[in-house]
Design a protein around this motif. Structure first.
Motif, mmCIF file in Angstrom:
data_model
loop_
_atom_site.group_PDB
_atom_site.id
_atom_site.type_symbol
_atom_site.label_atom_id
_atom_site.label_comp_id
_atom_site.label_asym_id
_atom_site.label_seq_id
_atom_site.Cartn_x
_atom_site.Cartn_y
_atom_site.Cartn_z
ATOM 1 N N SER A 11 10.958 -34.134 51.559
ATOM 2 C CA SER A 11 11.760 -33.816 52.746
ATOM 3 C C SER A 11 12.531 -35.047 53.196
ATOM 4 C CB SER A 11 10.867 -33.294 53.868
ATOM 5 O OG SER A 11 9.860 -34.231 54.143
ATOM 6 N N LYS A 12 13.652 -34.818 53.875
ATOM 7 C CA LYS A 12 14.502 -35.933 54.311
ATOM 8 C C LYS A 12 13.929 -36.618 55.541
ATOM 9 C CE LYS A 12 19.004 -34.221 52.826
ATOM 10 N NZ LYS A 12 18.777 -32.758 53.025
ATOM 11 N N GLU A 13 13.350 -35.830 56.386
ATOM 12 C CA GLU A 13 12.916 -36.371 57.672
ATOM 13 C C GLU A 13 11.570 -37.074 57.563
ATOM 14 O OE1 GLU A 13 14.975 -35.961 60.357
ATOM 15 O OE2 GLU A 13 16.285 -35.137 58.798
ATOM 16 N N ALA A 14 11.444 -38.178 58.281
ATOM 17 C CA ALA A 14 10.135 -38.808 58.403
ATOM 18 C C ALA A 14 9.343 -38.010 59.430
ATOM 19 C CB ALA A 14 10.287 -40.247 58.858
ATOM 20 N N PRO A 15 8.138 -37.592 59.087
ATOM 21 C CA PRO A 15 7.350 -36.807 60.046
ATOM 22 C C PRO A 15 7.027 -37.644 61.287
ATOM 23 C CG PRO A 15 6.121 -37.235 58.014
ATOM 24 C CD PRO A 15 7.440 -37.874 57.858
ATOM 25 N N SER A 16 7.089 -36.997 62.431
ATOM 26 C CA SER A 16 7.001 -37.755 63.680
ATOM 27 C C SER A 16 5.598 -38.290 63.961
ATOM 28 C CB SER A 16 7.436 -36.857 64.835
ATOM 29 O OG SER A 16 6.627 -35.695 64.830
ATOM 30 N N ASP A 17 4.592 -37.651 63.376
ATOM 31 C CA ASP A 17 3.231 -38.049 63.740
ATOM 32 C C ASP A 17 2.655 -39.115 62.820
ATOM 33 O OD1 ASP A 17 3.360 -36.261 61.678
ATOM 34 O OD2 ASP A 17 1.422 -35.331 62.112
ATOM 35 N N ALA A 18 3.452 -39.619 61.875
ATOM 36 C CA ALA A 18 2.932 -40.636 60.954
ATOM 37 C C ALA A 18 3.354 -42.016 61.438
ATOM 38 C CB ALA A 18 3.435 -40.379 59.542
ATOM 39 N N ALA A 19 2.376 -42.882 61.674
ATOM 40 C CA ALA A 19 2.651 -44.157 62.335
ATOM 41 C C ALA A 19 3.022 -45.277 61.366
ATOM 42 C CB ALA A 19 1.441 -44.570 63.172
ATOM 43 N N ILE A 20 2.588 -45.193 60.122
ATOM 44 C CA ILE A 20 2.843 -46.320 59.217
ATOM 45 C C ILE A 20 3.578 -45.839 57.962
ATOM 46 C CG2 ILE A 20 0.856 -47.661 60.019
ATOM 47 C CD1 ILE A 20 -0.606 -46.775 57.469
ATOM 48 N N ALA A 21 4.204 -46.807 57.288
ATOM 49 C CA ALA A 21 5.100 -46.484 56.171
ATOM 50 C C ALA A 21 4.418 -45.634 55.100
ATOM 51 C CB ALA A 21 5.642 -47.764 55.558
ATOM 52 N N SER A 22 3.207 -46.005 54.706
ATOM 53 C CA SER A 22 2.574 -45.284 53.597
ATOM 54 C C SER A 22 2.319 -43.825 53.968
ATOM 55 C CB SER A 22 1.266 -45.958 53.192
ATOM 56 O OG SER A 22 0.359 -45.969 54.259
ATOM 57 N N HIS A 23 1.898 -43.597 55.190
ATOM 58 C CA HIS A 23 1.629 -42.219 55.623
ATOM 59 C C HIS A 23 2.931 -41.423 55.658
ATOM 60 C CE1 HIS A 23 -0.341 -39.378 58.810
ATOM 61 N NE2 HIS A 23 -0.254 -38.820 57.618
ATOM 62 N N GLN A 24 3.987 -42.028 56.237
ATOM 63 C CA GLN A 24 5.284 -41.356 56.281
ATOM 64 C C GLN A 24 5.767 -41.023 54.879
ATOM 65 O OE1 GLN A 24 7.732 -44.217 58.295
ATOM 66 N NE2 GLN A 24 6.766 -43.868 60.281
ATOM 67 N N LEU A 25 5.674 -42.017 53.996
ATOM 68 C CA LEU A 25 6.208 -41.822 52.648
ATOM 69 C C LEU A 25 5.397 -40.804 51.852
ATOM 70 C CD1 LEU A 25 7.221 -45.505 51.897
ATOM 71 C CD2 LEU A 25 8.773 -43.525 51.949
ATOM 72 N N MET A 26 4.091 -40.796 52.054
ATOM 73 C CA MET A 26 3.272 -39.814 51.320
ATOM 74 C C MET A 26 3.593 -38.393 51.772
ATOM 75 S SD MET A 26 -0.412 -41.634 50.749
ATOM 76 C CE MET A 26 -1.027 -40.306 49.696
ATOM 77 N N LEU A 27 3.876 -38.218 53.069
ATOM 78 C CA LEU A 27 4.239 -36.880 53.554
ATOM 79 C C LEU A 27 5.650 -36.527 53.099
ATOM 80 C CD1 LEU A 27 2.754 -37.031 57.171
ATOM 81 C CD2 LEU A 27 1.809 -35.818 55.205
ATOM 82 N N ARG A 28 6.574 -37.486 53.230
ATOM 83 C CA ARG A 28 7.968 -37.222 52.864
ATOM 84 C C ARG A 28 8.134 -36.880 51.393
ATOM 85 N NH1 ARG A 28 12.143 -41.665 53.986
ATOM 86 N NH2 ARG A 28 13.397 -40.290 52.670
ATOM 87 N N THR A 29 7.375 -37.558 50.539
ATOM 88 C CA THR A 29 7.531 -37.328 49.098
ATOM 89 C C THR A 29 6.642 -36.195 48.595
ATOM 90 O OG1 THR A 29 5.864 -39.001 48.627
ATOM 91 C CG2 THR A 29 8.155 -39.729 48.624
ATOM 92 N N GLY A 335 12.172 -46.459 50.116
ATOM 93 C CA GLY A 335 11.011 -45.655 49.749
ATOM 94 C C GLY A 335 9.952 -46.438 48.998
ATOM 95 N N ILE A 336 9.179 -45.690 48.220
ATOM 96 C CA ILE A 336 8.055 -46.287 47.490
ATOM 97 C C ILE A 336 8.592 -47.065 46.285
ATOM 98 C CG2 ILE A 336 5.889 -45.772 46.264
ATOM 99 C CD1 ILE A 336 5.857 -43.068 47.789
ATOM 100 N N VAL A 337 7.891 -48.124 45.899
ATOM 101 C CA VAL A 337 8.228 -48.881 44.680
ATOM 102 C C VAL A 337 6.925 -49.008 43.888
ATOM 103 C CG1 VAL A 337 9.208 -50.998 43.741
ATOM 104 C CG2 VAL A 337 9.955 -50.184 45.991
ATOM 105 N N TRP A 338 6.607 -48.017 43.065
ATOM 106 C CA TRP A 338 5.302 -48.002 42.394
ATOM 107 C C TRP A 338 5.151 -49.136 41.392
ATOM 108 C CZ3 TRP A 338 1.712 -45.461 44.623
ATOM 109 C CH2 TRP A 338 1.967 -44.234 45.235
ATOM 110 N N PRO A 339 4.009 -49.830 41.414
ATOM 111 C CA PRO A 339 3.659 -50.682 40.284
ATOM 112 C C PRO A 339 3.507 -49.782 39.045
ATOM 113 C CG PRO A 339 2.176 -51.062 42.157
ATOM 114 C CD PRO A 339 2.991 -49.838 42.476
ATOM 115 N N GLU A 340 3.917 -50.281 37.889
ATOM 116 C CA GLU A 340 3.967 -49.417 36.702
ATOM 117 C C GLU A 340 2.653 -48.706 36.407
ATOM 118 O OE1 GLU A 340 5.848 -50.862 33.254
ATOM 119 O OE2 GLU A 340 7.723 -51.278 34.325
ATOM 120 N N ALA A 341 1.548 -49.418 36.555
ATOM 121 C CA ALA A 341 0.259 -48.876 36.114
ATOM 122 C C ALA A 341 -0.190 -47.642 36.896
ATOM 123 C CB ALA A 341 -0.816 -49.949 36.194
ATOM 124 N N VAL A 342 0.320 -47.456 38.094
ATOM 125 C CA VAL A 342 -0.135 -46.322 38.905
ATOM 126 C C VAL A 342 0.992 -45.351 39.229
ATOM 127 C CG1 VAL A 342 -2.053 -47.610 39.922
ATOM 128 C CG2 VAL A 342 0.154 -47.569 41.095
#
Ligand code: ATP
Ligand code: MG
Ligand code: MG
Ligand code: MG
Length: 437
Positions: A11-29, A335-342
């Motif tokens: 989704s394009k929008e960052a969810p309003s209830d997520a306070a930190i980047a990882s939580h926002q990005l996990m929901l958005r993606t 957005g996210i920048v995954w290390p290759e291994a994961v």
């Protein structure tokens, strides 16, 4: 995987209830979907990452001589009454009764269960050392679940348990796990710092938390910069050898979370080496001696014929917390920048003009070549606008992007982009393949 046949609810929008980047990005993606407070469904992209982390943990523990088992999530209360923890554990434990009114619980940890397994089969020092682990869902009724999977109520933990005859042997087991943890975290692209942790009433110096630095971490941490620059022992480490030096090399430097912090000792460090930051606890290892083996009567016979309670340690890794932790450490404004291994896929292939015969053919060929080479590829074959495709590929953070469009085809080239550096190159398909390999 063809995106048109995949399930990737970005989704394009960052969810309003997520306070930190990882939580926002996990929901958005679309990596996870919240079901209740601290309880998540793992969607395909998130599950891919979770499995990669699980596999790295498994490989590094196996290398260190630990053996995988699988214990249940639901446990009978009886064993916990034997150890004395049933009353002591408090409200974090989810207690359940079955239809026969038997008291049960959803395991927050497994010391009791594994001790019961041990005492049922192992009677002699000749069967030691033994280290059993599993990767299983836990439930802790956290008072404040937050930050998405970082502090969930249901979460995936690797928990392992070592059994030895003597405290000296137990220290060797501890050292093996200490080194295996460093190797595992390094493979995930993380710098984890072992920090002295509180051992509670047992005392001693054998407990370390493994902490990764992140501004959104829940604990204040203090350490010597030297620890951030020190590589992990590495895959060549001989786990049968004496690992004391490897462990001391790291424990000689100052490192402590706020609970254990000694301001005066920290101040003695040269100022440029004083790191004062925030951190996320991704692992915790602990030597606790006979705390469970004594009350639960887990005895082994020593070489002298005497029966003695077995010496134990426990070793936890927050497998699902790591998904969020890695994103905290590895993201940028796009957005996210995954290390290759994961990374959930290694390459994202973008077709700039779906429906154009030359484009479709070139993409199909590249996709087949990547797949044949064993490279995990997500092929964006959807009819979305180019801009939307670029933004989506950036936010999900695959290490490499290969973009194929009409202009490039005319010149016999594709564009390769490194997600981390942003560097772009125009290459032939063969050279592109060689580059992302
Ligand atoms: P915390 O201090 O964050 O509450 P803990 O010290 O209670 O963690 P341990 O009992 O040491 O946790 O468990 C081992 C590992 O499990 C932790 O190092 C952490 O990575 C992970 N973990 C613990 N609680 C949670 C949770 N609520 N959600 C996700 N992971 C968790
Ligand atoms: Mg806790
Ligand atoms: Mg803790
Ligand atoms: Mg802990």
């Amino acid at each position: 995987m063809r995106l048109s046949k995949y399930f990737l609810p970005v989704s394009k929008e960052a969810p309003s209830d997520a306070a930190i980047a990882s939580h926002q990005l996990m929901l958005r993606t679309g990596m996870v979907r919240q079901n209740g407070a601290g309880i998540y469904t793992w969607l395909p992209l998130g599950l891919n990452v979770l499995k990669k982390i699980e596999q790295i943990v498994r490989e590094e523990l196996n290398r260190a001589g630990a053996i995988e088992i699988l214990m249940p999530t639901l446990q009978q209360a009886d064993l916990w009454k034997e150890s004395g923890r049933y009353e002591a554990y408090g409200k974090e434990m989810l207690r359940i009764t079955d239809r026969h009114d038997r008291e049960m619980l959803y395991g927050p940890t497994n010391e009791e269960l594994v001790t019961d397994v041990f005492r049922s089969y192992v009677k002699s020092y000749k069967q030691l050392p033994l280290n059993l682990y599993h990767q299983q869902w836990k439930f802790r009724d956290e008072i404040r679940p937050r930050f998405g999977v970082m502090r969930g109520r249901e979460f995936l933990m690797k928990d392992g348990y070592s059994f030895d005859l003597t405290p000296e042997d137990a220290r060797r087991s501890y050292n093996r796990m200490f080194c295996a943890y460093l190797n595992a975290f390094e493979r995930m692209g993380l710098t984890a710092v072992p920090m002295r942790a509180d051992t509670g009433p047992i005392g001693g110096d054998l407990s370390h938390e493994f902490i990764i630095l992140a501004d959104t971490g829940e604990s204040a941490v203090f350490c010597d910069k030297a620890l951030l620059e020190m590589p992990a022992p590495g895959a060549d480490l001989d786990f049968d050898a004496d690992l004391t030096a490897e462990v001391e090399k790291r424990t000689q430097h100052y490192a402590a979370t706020d609970e254990m912090h000694d301001e005066a000792a920290f101040a003695e460090l040269p100022e440029e080496r004083q790191v004062s930051a925030r951190g996320i606890e991704v692992g915790h290892i602990f030597y606790f001696g006979t705390k469970y083996s004594e009350p639960m009567n887990a005895l082994v016979q020593g070489p002298d014929g005497q029966m003695v309670p077995v010496e134990m340690g426990s070793y936890g890794i927050g497998v699902s917390r790591l998904v969020g932790g890695i994103i905290e450490a590895c993201h940028d404004e796009n957005g996210i920048v995954w290390p290759e291994a994961v990374a959930p896929f290694h390459v994202g292939l973008i077709n700039m003009r779906v429906g154009d015969e030359a484009c479709d053919n070139a993409c199909n060929q590249a996709y087949a070549a990547l797949t044949d080479a064993g490279i995990d590829t997500l092929y964006d074959d959807t009819e979305d606008r180019a801009g939307a495709k670029f933004a989506r590929m950036d936010v999900i953070g695959l290490p490499w992007q290969i973009v194929i469009g009409p202009r490039g085809i005319a010149n016999g080239v594709v564009e390769v982009k490194n997600r981390k550096t942003g560097e772009k190159s125009e290459l032939s398909v063969a050279d592109a393949l060689a580059m992302v390999r």
